[in-house]
Design a protein around this motif. Structure first.
Motif, PDB file in Angstrom:
ATOM      1  N   GLN A   1       0.814  -1.356  -0.059  1.00 58.85           N
ATOM      2  CA  GLN A   1      -0.097  -0.077   0.117  1.00 58.85           C
ATOM      3  C   GLN A   1       0.810   1.351  -0.023  1.00 58.85           C
ATOM      4  OE1 GLN A   1      -2.159  -0.453   3.520  1.00 58.85           O
ATOM      5  NE2 GLN A   1      -4.127  -1.504   2.520  1.00 58.85           N
ATOM      6  N   LEU A   2       1.787   1.230   0.737  1.00 55.24           N
ATOM      7  CA  LEU A   2       2.789   2.451   0.732  1.00 55.24           C
ATOM      8  C   LEU A   2       3.525   2.669  -0.446  1.00 55.24           C
ATOM      9  CD1 LEU A   2       4.392   4.399   2.573  1.00 55.24           C
ATOM     10  CD2 LEU A   2       5.992   2.743   3.133  1.00 55.24           C
ATOM     11  N   ILE A   3       4.024   1.662  -1.071  1.00 58.61           N
ATOM     12  CA  ILE A   3       4.555   1.925  -2.467  1.00 58.61           C
ATOM     13  C   ILE A   3       3.570   2.346  -3.578  1.00 58.61           C
ATOM     14  CG2 ILE A   3       5.743   0.718  -4.286  1.00 58.61           C
ATOM     15  CD1 ILE A   3       7.128  -1.110  -2.244  1.00 58.61           C
ATOM     16  N   VAL A   4       2.372   1.771  -3.589  1.00 64.88           N
ATOM     17  CA  VAL A   4       1.578   2.032  -4.618  1.00 64.88           C
ATOM     18  C   VAL A   4       0.884   3.298  -4.285  1.00 64.88           C
ATOM     19  CG1 VAL A   4      -0.863   1.170  -5.490  1.00 64.88           C
ATOM     20  CG2 VAL A   4       0.797  -0.514  -5.066  1.00 64.88           C
ATOM     21  N   PHE A   5       0.435   3.712  -3.084  1.00 65.28           N
ATOM     22  CA  PHE A   5      -0.092   5.128  -2.828  1.00 65.28           C
ATOM     23  C   PHE A   5       0.767   6.330  -2.906  1.00 65.28           C
ATOM     24  CE2 PHE A   5      -1.601   7.975   0.581  1.00 65.28           C
ATOM     25  CZ  PHE A   5      -2.956   8.377  -0.183  1.00 65.28           C
ATOM     26  N   SER A   6       2.282   5.902  -2.436  1.00 66.59           N
ATOM     27  CA  SER A   6       3.202   6.919  -2.506  1.00 66.59           C
ATOM     28  C   SER A   6       3.585   7.379  -4.018  1.00 66.59           C
ATOM     29  CB  SER A   6       4.340   6.813  -1.703  1.00 66.59           C
ATOM     30  OG  SER A   6       5.103   5.683  -2.252  1.00 66.59           O
ATOM     31  N   GLY A   7       3.665   6.476  -4.878  1.00 62.96           N
ATOM     32  CA  GLY A   7       4.072   6.536  -6.434  1.00 62.96           C
ATOM     33  C   GLY A   7       3.377   7.837  -7.189  1.00 62.96           C
ATOM     34  N   PRO A   8       2.067   7.973  -7.278  1.00 64.52           N
ATOM     35  CA  PRO A   8       1.477   8.815  -7.819  1.00 64.52           C
ATOM     36  C   PRO A   8       1.565  10.388  -7.100  1.00 64.52           C
ATOM     37  CG  PRO A   8       0.062   7.402  -7.584  1.00 64.52           C
ATOM     38  CD  PRO A   8       1.119   6.961  -6.648  1.00 64.52           C
ATOM     39  N   ILE A   9       1.939  10.411  -5.884  1.00 65.50           N
ATOM     40  CA  ILE A   9       1.956  11.746  -5.092  1.00 65.50           C
ATOM     41  C   ILE A   9       3.567  12.241  -5.512  1.00 65.50           C
ATOM     42  CG2 ILE A   9       2.355  12.638  -2.810  1.00 65.50           C
ATOM     43  CD1 ILE A   9       0.364  10.686  -1.425  1.00 65.50           C
TER      44      ILE A   9
ATOM     45  N   VAL B   1      15.223  16.703  -5.767  1.00 67.43           N
ATOM     46  CA  VAL B   1      15.909  15.550  -5.392  1.00 67.43           C
ATOM     47  C   VAL B   1      15.145  15.229  -4.151  1.00 67.43           C
ATOM     48  CG1 VAL B   1      18.067  15.671  -6.649  1.00 67.43           C
ATOM     49  CG2 VAL B   1      17.889  16.469  -4.164  1.00 67.43           C
ATOM     50  N   LEU B   2      14.510  16.128  -3.237  1.00 66.83           N
ATOM     51  CA  LEU B   2      13.843  15.773  -2.185  1.00 66.83           C
ATOM     52  C   LEU B   2      12.277  15.578  -2.263  1.00 66.83           C
ATOM     53  CD1 LEU B   2      15.606  18.221   0.263  1.00 66.83           C
ATOM     54  CD2 LEU B   2      15.984  15.769   0.339  1.00 66.83           C
ATOM     55  N   LEU B   3      11.940  15.717  -3.749  1.00 67.62           N
ATOM     56  CA  LEU B   3      10.445  15.580  -3.823  1.00 67.62           C
ATOM     57  C   LEU B   3      10.103  13.824  -3.412  1.00 67.62           C
ATOM     58  CD1 LEU B   3       9.948  16.968  -7.479  1.00 67.62           C
ATOM     59  CD2 LEU B   3       9.202  17.858  -5.200  1.00 67.62           C
ATOM     60  N   PRO B   4      10.736  12.930  -3.740  1.00 66.25           N
ATOM     61  CA  PRO B   4      10.250  11.894  -3.035  1.00 66.25           C
ATOM     62  C   PRO B   4       9.857  11.570  -1.630  1.00 66.25           C
ATOM     63  CG  PRO B   4      11.924  11.353  -4.758  1.00 66.25           C
ATOM     64  CD  PRO B   4      11.967  12.686  -4.527  1.00 66.25           C
ATOM     65  N   ALA B   5      10.966  12.087  -0.853  1.00 63.04           N
ATOM     66  CA  ALA B   5      10.883  12.202   0.562  1.00 63.04           C
ATOM     67  C   ALA B   5       9.455  12.910   1.121  1.00 63.04           C
ATOM     68  CB  ALA B   5      12.040  12.690   1.308  1.00 63.04           C
ATOM     69  N   GLN B   6       9.485  13.982   0.478  1.00 63.85           N
ATOM     70  CA  GLN B   6       8.503  14.815   0.728  1.00 63.85           C
ATOM     71  C   GLN B   6       6.938  14.099   0.585  1.00 63.85           C
ATOM     72  OE1 GLN B   6       9.203  18.303  -1.601  1.00 63.85           O
ATOM     73  NE2 GLN B   6      10.502  19.271   0.029  1.00 63.85           N
ATOM     74  N   ALA B   7       7.036  13.540  -0.929  1.00 65.74           N
ATOM     75  CA  ALA B   7       5.767  12.865  -1.229  1.00 65.74           C
ATOM     76  C   ALA B   7       5.378  11.576  -0.180  1.00 65.74           C
ATOM     77  CB  ALA B   7       5.869  12.396  -2.707  1.00 65.74           C
ATOM     78  N   LEU B   8       6.430  10.989   0.282  1.00 63.98           N
ATOM     79  CA  LEU B   8       6.365   9.930   1.143  1.00 63.98           C
ATOM     80  C   LEU B   8       5.781  10.437   2.382  1.00 63.98           C
ATOM     81  CD1 LEU B   8       6.935   6.815   1.304  1.00 63.98           C
ATOM     82  CD2 LEU B   8       9.178   7.441   2.193  1.00 63.98           C
ATOM     83  N   GLY B   9       6.237  11.571   2.893  1.00 73.33           N
ATOM     84  CA  GLY B   9       5.749  12.037   4.015  1.00 73.33           C
ATOM     85  C   GLY B   9       4.349  12.398   3.959  1.00 73.33           C
ATOM     86  N   THR B  10       3.640  12.982   2.906  1.00 71.68           N
ATOM     87  CA  THR B  10       2.247  13.085   2.792  1.00 71.68           C
ATOM     88  C   THR B  10       1.590  11.722   2.663  1.00 71.68           C
ATOM     89  OG1 THR B  10       2.717  15.229   1.354  1.00 71.68           O
ATOM     90  CG2 THR B  10       0.558  14.125   0.962  1.00 71.68           C
ATOM     91  N   ALA B  11       2.026  10.774   1.888  1.00 73.56           N
ATOM     92  CA  ALA B  11       1.528   9.434   1.980  1.00 73.56           C
ATOM     93  C   ALA B  11       1.265   8.742   3.368  1.00 73.56           C
ATOM     94  CB  ALA B  11       2.176   8.670   1.023  1.00 73.56           C
TER      95      ALA B  11
ATOM     96  N   VAL C   1       9.067  11.494   7.366  1.00 80.55           N
ATOM     97  CA  VAL C   1       8.251  10.222   7.864  1.00 80.55           C
ATOM     98  C   VAL C   1       7.753  10.395   9.083  1.00 80.55           C
ATOM     99  CG1 VAL C   1       8.390   7.679   8.035  1.00 80.55           C
ATOM    100  CG2 VAL C   1       9.421   8.595   6.106  1.00 80.55           C
ATOM    101  N   LEU C   2       8.573  10.529   9.992  1.00 86.84           N
ATOM    102  CA  LEU C   2       8.204  10.659  11.547  1.00 86.84           C
ATOM    103  C   LEU C   2       7.311  11.869  11.682  1.00 86.84           C
ATOM    104  CD1 LEU C   2      11.375   9.465  13.278  1.00 86.84           C
ATOM    105  CD2 LEU C   2       9.464   8.176  12.546  1.00 86.84           C
ATOM    106  N   ASN C   3       7.598  13.204  11.292  1.00 86.96           N
ATOM    107  CA  ASN C   3       6.693  14.098  11.802  1.00 86.96           C
ATOM    108  C   ASN C   3       5.476  14.085  10.875  1.00 86.96           C
ATOM    109  OD1 ASN C   3       8.803  15.194  13.015  1.00 86.96           O
ATOM    110  ND2 ASN C   3       9.541  16.716  11.509  1.00 86.96           N
ATOM    111  N   GLY C   4       5.376  13.320   9.640  1.00 83.68           N
ATOM    112  CA  GLY C   4       4.076  13.083   9.065  1.00 83.68           C
ATOM    113  C   GLY C   4       3.180  12.085   9.790  1.00 83.68           C
ATOM    114  N   ILE C   5       3.846  11.447  10.850  1.00 78.24           N
ATOM    115  CA  ILE C   5       2.998  10.403  11.426  1.00 78.24           C
ATOM    116  C   ILE C   5       2.438  11.244  12.433  1.00 78.24           C
ATOM    117  CG2 ILE C   5       2.977   8.242  13.145  1.00 78.24           C
ATOM    118  CD1 ILE C   5       4.915   6.912  10.932  1.00 78.24           C
TER     119      ILE C   5
END
Length: 444
Positions: free
Chosen positions: A15-23, A282-292, A371-375
């Motif tokens: 779910q994490l991989i599939v959901f974060s990809g489009p973000i 380059v930080l877009l993936p990490a930011q998107a992962l935080g949103t997901a 990641v941790l601040n997103g939670i």
């Protein structure tokens, strides 16, 4: 209809991989949106026009940061309602956000339009750019509802577990902007105003399409707007204001670090500017992962599934660390080529390359923060996240950049920023592990 995910059950890793990809792809497209705007204006109208857009964009970014902050609060409330299976609660808070954001967009749009020139003078805009920058900024403020609207619809869908549909809205906006920019700037002869018209028309089209699509497909329980209850307004403001302030702290912190950079002259400023453009990519993936992560955690926090939240944190940190480590290695190897895409001056290229090669090694630690601040944010502990951001930027990043720049010269800027990533990730972990954010009762 795009599938809306229930993140309270099922294979969390998948779910994490599939959901974060489009973000991630959505964030990349939004960055290309700004890049295309600058490309057309710079090539068709010249450096002065590009400067006018750059100055105006600083103000627009500040407003957008506030919008993103409010959307983070919406993501928290709506994802928890989704996790709880409270359809009526979801509908009520969705209505409350629609009413409040609509009013806010008109108020901010009006104030911004009337005070555009004054705001530009506060920033020290050169008189030669003032007329063009004012027109560009005023037109953007006219379209404030569209900026609020299509960002909010995307947030709503993500809170319900749908990250693919918002990608479609952004693709429409980007495609229209790329086509309309040269048409309005040069074809119709509107100049810099044409760039602004193209922007609001692209955003407006994406907003209208998104709204009609969501209503027709019944992807979210929108209803005819009604005045929200005092309790709903209170909760939205209680978590929305600190969430908006988080973005203001980040923007101000970035400006403070720039004040350290400018001490070393225009070569270092130019190199830093190029490095920051690459940083934002380059930080877009990490930011998107935080949103997901925030959306997924919100659903599980809504049903108090703490073991699954803990598992999500573990997977998120591992995923983020792996991705940002790989990106960091690529940046270290190819930093000089990336910097040369933006600038040619050898002294600037040299600084930008050194800065990136130092900071890139610490990207994984910044990813842990996201990641941790997103939670923690998903629990509704917005003031705590605000405090963590203040520590990150004002207690660590800015002072360390200033301190190490005095010791090691311009190279010390990168060293200070990199060390701040490492230390702030450790502080984020300590709060995640021992803080009282799990006790936050958002929906009672």
């Amino acid at each position: 209809m795009q599938k809306q995910h229930d993140f309270t059950q099922g294979n969390l890793w998948k779910q994490l991989i599939v959901f974060s990809g489009p973000i991630m792809l959505t964030n990349l497209l939004q960055t290309s949106y700004q890049f295309a705007d600058s490309l057309w204006v710079g090539n068709l109208l010249g450096a002065s026009a590009l400067g006018s857009v750059a100055v105006s964009s600083t103000i627009i970014f500040t407003v957008l940061s506030f919008v993103i902050g409010l959307n983070n609060s919406a993501l928290t409330i709506l994802s928890q309602q989704k996790g709880r299976g409270d359809e009526q609660g979801l509908k009520r808070y969705l209505n409350a956000y629609v009413v409040m954001l609509t009013i806010m967009s008109f108020v901010l749009g009006t104030i911004g339009y009337l005070s555009a020139e004054h705001l530009l003078r506060i920033l020290g805009t050169p008189e030669s750019m003032m007329a063009a920058a004012t027109s560009y900024l005023q037109i953007n403020f006219i379209g404030m509802l569209f900026l609020f609207g299509y960002n909010f619809i995307s947030t709503v869908l993500r809170s319900l577990g749908d990250s693919k549909t918002p990608l479609r809205f952004v693709m429409i906006a980007v495609a229209l902007n790329i086509v309309l920019d040269p048409l309005f700037i040069a074809g119709f002869g509107f100049g810099i105003e044409g760039a602004a018209y193209a922007t609001i028309l692209a955003q407006g089209s994406a907003f209208v399409y998104g709204l009609l699509h969501v209503l027709y497909r019944k992807l979210a329980p929108f209803s005819i707007p009604a005045w929200p209850k005092k309790k709903e307004i209170g909760l939205i403001l209680n978590i929305g204001i600190p969430s908006g302030l988080q973005m203001a702290v980040i923007s101000a912190g970035a400006a403070a670090i720039m004040s350290v950079v400018t001490v070393f002259g225009e070569d270092v400023v130019g190199g830093y500017g190029a490095a920051q453009r690459l940083d934002s990519l380059v930080l877009l993936p990490a930011q998107a992962l935080g949103t997901a992560i925030s959306s997924m955690a919100g659903q599980n926090i809504g049903v108090k599934n703490w073991s699954r939240v803990k598992q999500l944190a573990k997977y998120g940190v591992l995923y983020s660390f792996a991705v940002t480590f790989l990106i960091g290695i690529i940046v270290v190897v190819f930093a000089q080529y990336g910097v040369r895409l933006f600038i040619r001056e050898e002294a600037s290229v040299a600084f930008g390359t050194r800065y990136l090669q130092i900071v890139a090694l610490c990207y994984p630690f910044l990813g842990i923060n996201f990641v941790l601040n997103g939670i923690v944010r998903a629990s509704g502990a917005m003031y705590q996240v605000l405090a963590l951001n203040i520590i990150s930027f004002w207690v660590l990043r800015y002072p360390l950049a200033a301190l190490f720049s005095k010791v090691f010269g311009d190279m010390g800027i990168g060293i200070g920023v990199g060390i701040s990533f490492l230390v702030s990730s450790f502080i984020a972990f300590l709060y995640f592990r021992f803080g009282k954010w799990r006790e936050k009762e958002l929906l009672v």
